[in-house]
Design a protein around this motif. Structure first.
Motif, PDB file in Angstrom:
ATOM      1  N   GLU A  98      25.042  12.533  26.273  1.00  0.00           N
ATOM      2  CA  GLU A  98      24.205  13.381  25.427  1.00  0.00           C
ATOM      3  C   GLU A  98      24.567  14.859  25.592  1.00  0.00           C
ATOM      4  O   GLU A  98      23.732  15.733  25.392  1.00  0.00           O
ATOM      5  CB  GLU A  98      22.735  13.136  25.741  1.00  0.00           C
ATOM      6  N   GLY A  99      25.794  15.119  25.987  1.00  0.00           N
ATOM      7  CA  GLY A  99      26.242  16.508  26.125  1.00  0.00           C
ATOM      8  C   GLY A  99      25.748  17.208  27.374  1.00  0.00           C
ATOM      9  O   GLY A  99      25.932  18.412  27.527  1.00  0.00           O
ATOM     10  N   GLN A 100      25.152  16.482  28.278  1.00  0.00           N
ATOM     11  CA  GLN A 100      24.634  17.081  29.500  1.00  0.00           C
ATOM     12  C   GLN A 100      25.737  17.217  30.546  1.00  0.00           C
ATOM     13  O   GLN A 100      26.750  16.542  30.490  1.00  0.00           O
ATOM     14  CB  GLN A 100      23.432  16.281  30.034  1.00  0.00           C
ATOM     15  N   GLU A 101      25.506  18.110  31.485  1.00  0.00           N
ATOM     16  CA  GLU A 101      26.397  18.276  32.637  1.00  0.00           C
ATOM     17  C   GLU A 101      25.796  17.451  33.771  1.00  0.00           C
ATOM     18  O   GLU A 101      24.579  17.383  33.914  1.00  0.00           O
ATOM     19  CB  GLU A 101      26.427  19.759  33.013  1.00  0.00           C
ATOM     20  N   LEU A 102      26.637  16.820  34.575  1.00  0.00           N
ATOM     21  CA  LEU A 102      26.166  16.012  35.698  1.00  0.00           C
ATOM     22  C   LEU A 102      26.689  16.571  37.008  1.00  0.00           C
ATOM     23  O   LEU A 102      27.793  17.114  37.059  1.00  0.00           O
ATOM     24  CB  LEU A 102      26.647  14.560  35.561  1.00  0.00           C
ATOM     25  N   ALA A 103      25.893  16.416  38.068  1.00  0.00           N
ATOM     26  CA  ALA A 103      26.323  16.862  39.397  1.00  0.00           C
ATOM     27  C   ALA A 103      25.670  15.988  40.457  1.00  0.00           C
ATOM     28  O   ALA A 103      24.467  15.701  40.375  1.00  0.00           O
ATOM     29  CB  ALA A 103      25.935  18.322  39.624  1.00  0.00           C
ATOM     30  N   TRP A 104      26.482  15.551  41.425  1.00  0.00           N
ATOM     31  CA  TRP A 104      25.954  14.857  42.608  1.00  0.00           C
ATOM     32  C   TRP A 104      25.635  15.937  43.631  1.00  0.00           C
ATOM     33  O   TRP A 104      26.540  16.647  44.090  1.00  0.00           O
ATOM     34  CB  TRP A 104      26.981  13.895  43.180  1.00  0.00           C
ATOM     35  N   ILE A 105      24.363  16.112  43.983  1.00  0.00           N
ATOM     36  CA  ILE A 105      23.967  17.208  44.872  1.00  0.00           C
ATOM     37  C   ILE A 105      23.038  16.705  45.976  1.00  0.00           C
ATOM     38  O   ILE A 105      22.412  15.657  45.851  1.00  0.00           O
ATOM     39  CB  ILE A 105      23.273  18.357  44.097  1.00  0.00           C
ATOM     40  N   THR A 106      22.981  17.472  47.053  1.00  0.00           N
ATOM     41  CA  THR A 106      22.026  17.190  48.121  1.00  0.00           C
ATOM     42  C   THR A 106      20.720  17.908  47.791  1.00  0.00           C
ATOM     43  O   THR A 106      20.679  18.808  46.940  1.00  0.00           O
ATOM     44  CB  THR A 106      22.536  17.703  49.481  1.00  0.00           C
ATOM     45  N   CYS A 107      19.684  17.545  48.496  1.00  0.00           N
ATOM     46  CA  CYS A 107      18.399  18.226  48.293  1.00  0.00           C
ATOM     47  C   CYS A 107      18.501  19.700  48.653  1.00  0.00           C
ATOM     48  O   CYS A 107      17.891  20.548  48.001  1.00  0.00           O
ATOM     49  CB  CYS A 107      17.303  17.541  49.098  1.00  0.00           C
TER      50      CYS A 107
END
Length: 134
Positions: A99-108
């Motif tokens: 859906e055109g979003q950016e994704l990121a795997w992040i820590t809290c």
């Protein structure tokens, strides 16, 4: 006075000590904010069915193991919104932004540097404690 209520599911997709955050695209309301992927529960859907549908539509993943973690209720413009946050601990496929979003795997801890939607922001400190006990 509550005009009506909306149920919304959100998937906190966990991998090791990180979770998947999605940044709302320019075409969405509240664009630029980060969030946990998910969306509205449709009529006749269970929470699990809605979560599976939303994550497949948004990210092209299938959920294999999940559990309800938190429920929050908000009032927005006289309407009650119930947010059902689910921990997704197993999934199939590679998260792909559809859906055109950016994704990121992040820590809290890294999440502190991101601007999350207010409802999602509220649970980040609780999420940190939850992930540490896993």
């Amino acid at each position: 006075m509550t005009v009506g209520s909306i149920d919304v599911v959100a998937g906190i997709i966990v991998r090791d000590d990180r979770f998947l955050a999605a940044r709302r695209s320019l075409s969405m309301s509240e664009s630029g904010f980060w969030e946990f992927p998910g969306g509205k529960v449709e009529a006749e859907e269970t929470l699990g069915q809605a979560l599976a549908r939303e994550l497949e539509e948004e990210l092209s993943i299938a959920i294999d193991a999940f559990s309800l973690w938190k429920v929050k209720e908000k009032k927005v413009k006289g309407r009650a919104i119930r947010l059902f946050f689910h921990l997704v601990t197993e999934f199939s496929g590679a998260p792909t932004p559809r859906e055109g979003q950016e994704l990121a795997w992040i820590t809290c801890e890294e999440a502190r540097g991101y601007s999350f939607l207010p409802a999602d922001e509220e649970i980040l400190s609780e999420l940190s404690a939850c992930l540490q006990t896993r």
